[in-house]
Every structure is written in C-alpha cells, then in structure tokens.
Scaffold this active site. Structure first.
Site, short mmCIF file in Angstrom:
data_model
loop_
_atom_site.label_atom_id
_atom_site.label_comp_id
_atom_site.label_asym_id
_atom_site.label_seq_id
_atom_site.Cartn_x
_atom_site.Cartn_y
_atom_site.Cartn_z
N LYS A 1 -46.98 -15.35 25.58
CA LYS A 1 -47.87 -16.51 25.75
C LYS A 1 -47.17 -17.71 25.14
O LYS A 1 -46.89 -17.72 23.93
CB LYS A 1 -49.20 -16.23 25.03
CG LYS A 1 -50.18 -17.39 25.00
CD LYS A 1 -51.51 -16.91 24.42
CE LYS A 1 -52.45 -18.04 24.04
NZ LYS A 1 -52.95 -18.80 25.18
N THR B 1 -50.87 -23.17 25.41
CA THR B 1 -52.32 -23.10 25.25
C THR B 1 -52.90 -24.36 25.86
O THR B 1 -52.24 -25.41 25.89
CB THR B 1 -52.73 -22.93 23.78
OG1 THR B 1 -54.15 -22.75 23.70
CG2 THR B 1 -52.33 -24.11 22.91
N GLU C 1 -49.50 -18.07 30.21
CA GLU C 1 -50.60 -17.54 29.38
C GLU C 1 -50.64 -16.01 29.41
O GLU C 1 -51.55 -15.41 28.84
CB GLU C 1 -51.95 -18.06 29.89
CG GLU C 1 -52.20 -19.52 29.65
CD GLU C 1 -52.93 -19.76 28.33
OE1 GLU C 1 -53.04 -18.82 27.53
OE2 GLU C 1 -53.39 -20.89 28.14
C1 LIG Z 1 -59.61 -20.65 18.61
C2 LIG Z 1 -59.91 -22.03 19.01
O1 LIG Z 1 -60.26 -22.81 18.17
N1 LIG Z 1 -59.79 -22.41 20.33
C3 LIG Z 1 -59.07 -21.80 21.30
C4 LIG Z 1 -59.02 -22.39 22.55
C5 LIG Z 1 -58.25 -21.82 23.50
N2 LIG Z 1 -57.55 -20.68 23.24
C6 LIG Z 1 -56.70 -20.11 24.26
O2 LIG Z 1 -55.87 -21.09 24.86
C7 LIG Z 1 -55.71 -20.81 26.24
C8 LIG Z 1 -56.28 -21.85 27.13
O3 LIG Z 1 -57.46 -22.37 26.66
C9 LIG Z 1 -56.35 -19.52 26.46
O4 LIG Z 1 -55.40 -18.53 26.22
C10 LIG Z 1 -57.44 -19.58 25.40
O5 LIG Z 1 -57.98 -18.38 25.10
C11 LIG Z 1 -57.62 -20.08 21.98
O6 LIG Z 1 -57.00 -19.03 21.71
N3 LIG Z 1 -58.37 -20.66 21.04
#
Ligand SMILES: CC(=O)Nc1ccn([C@@H]2O[C@H](CO)[C@@H](O)[C@H]2O)c(=O)n1
Length: 102
Positions: free
Chosen positions: A19, A22, A72
């Site tokens: 990955k 984000t 991702e």
């Molecule tokens: C923990 C927090 O505060 N917020 C987030 C927001 C997003 N994401 C990840 O980013 C990518 C696109 O959105 C995907 O992989 C999501 O799951 C995350 O892990 N944590």
C-alpha cells in the site's frame, strides 16, 4: 513532528509496501512532498512506522482509476466503497503518495 493515522487493518500492507497511497479529505491532507510522517493506528494509537510523502495530488472520487486501487492493494469498486464509508459526504480528495522510511 507530523503525524498520520491508519486503520490497523492496513498496517501489514503498509509495512510490506503493498500500500503506497492513501486518499484523504482536505482536513487530513496538510502534508507536502518530502515531509516525514510518524504513523500510528487509529484504534490504539500504536506507532508502527515512518513514511515520507512523495506527492500530494487532488482527485475527485469519480476519477479514481484501477491504478489508484492497485496502489491501495485492492480493487477499484472496493476502494470506492471504502472511501464512501469513511467520507460519506465528500467527493473531493487528495492522494498522498508515500514511501516507507527504513
Ligand atoms: C484512520 C484515519 O484517521 N483515517 C483513515 C482514512 C483513510 N484510510 C485509508 O486510506 C485509504 C483511502 O481512504 C484507504 O486505504 C483507507 O482505508 C485510513 O487508513 N485511515
């Protein structure tokens, strides 16, 4: 020191460099190329790595491509559904491209 959190289910993919992006809304995209981020889990606040930001690129949800999904380590429908769940009200995002600091 700049910080970012990820859901803990993504820890393994980040540490294995499967990955490499984000996708966040504007409130979570206050980073610039070159920045070093201290990274922890959202759920437990457990530190697990440092990431260096390579680039920050605006994107609309509808313009996400299979390449974004590959970065991702998921499929495009899965990625779009996930973003819809995390950010139900938003269409405009930033792609944060990063590299694991070793
Ligand atoms: C923990 C927090 O505060 N917020 C987030 C927001 C997003 N994401 C990840 O980013 C990518 C696109 O959105 C995907 O992989 C999501 O799951 C995350 O892990 N944590």
């Amino acid at each position: 020191m700049q910080k970012i959190t990820f859901f803990k289910r993504f820890v393994d993919d980040i540490l294995a460099e499967r990955k490499t992006i984000t996708i966040r809304d504007a409130s979570e995209a206050n980073v610039s190329a070159g920045d070093i981020l201290e990274v922890s889990t959202l759920e437990e606040g457990r530190w697990f790595c440092r990431l260096q930001v390579l680039s920050l690129t605006p994107v609309n949800l509808e313009d996400l491509t299979p390449l974004h999904a590959a970065q991702e380590n998921m499929g495009l429908p899965e990625l779009k559904q996930l973003i819809r769940e995390i950010y139900p009200q938003q269409d405009y995002f930033y792609v944060i491209h990063f590299v694991l600091v070793k």
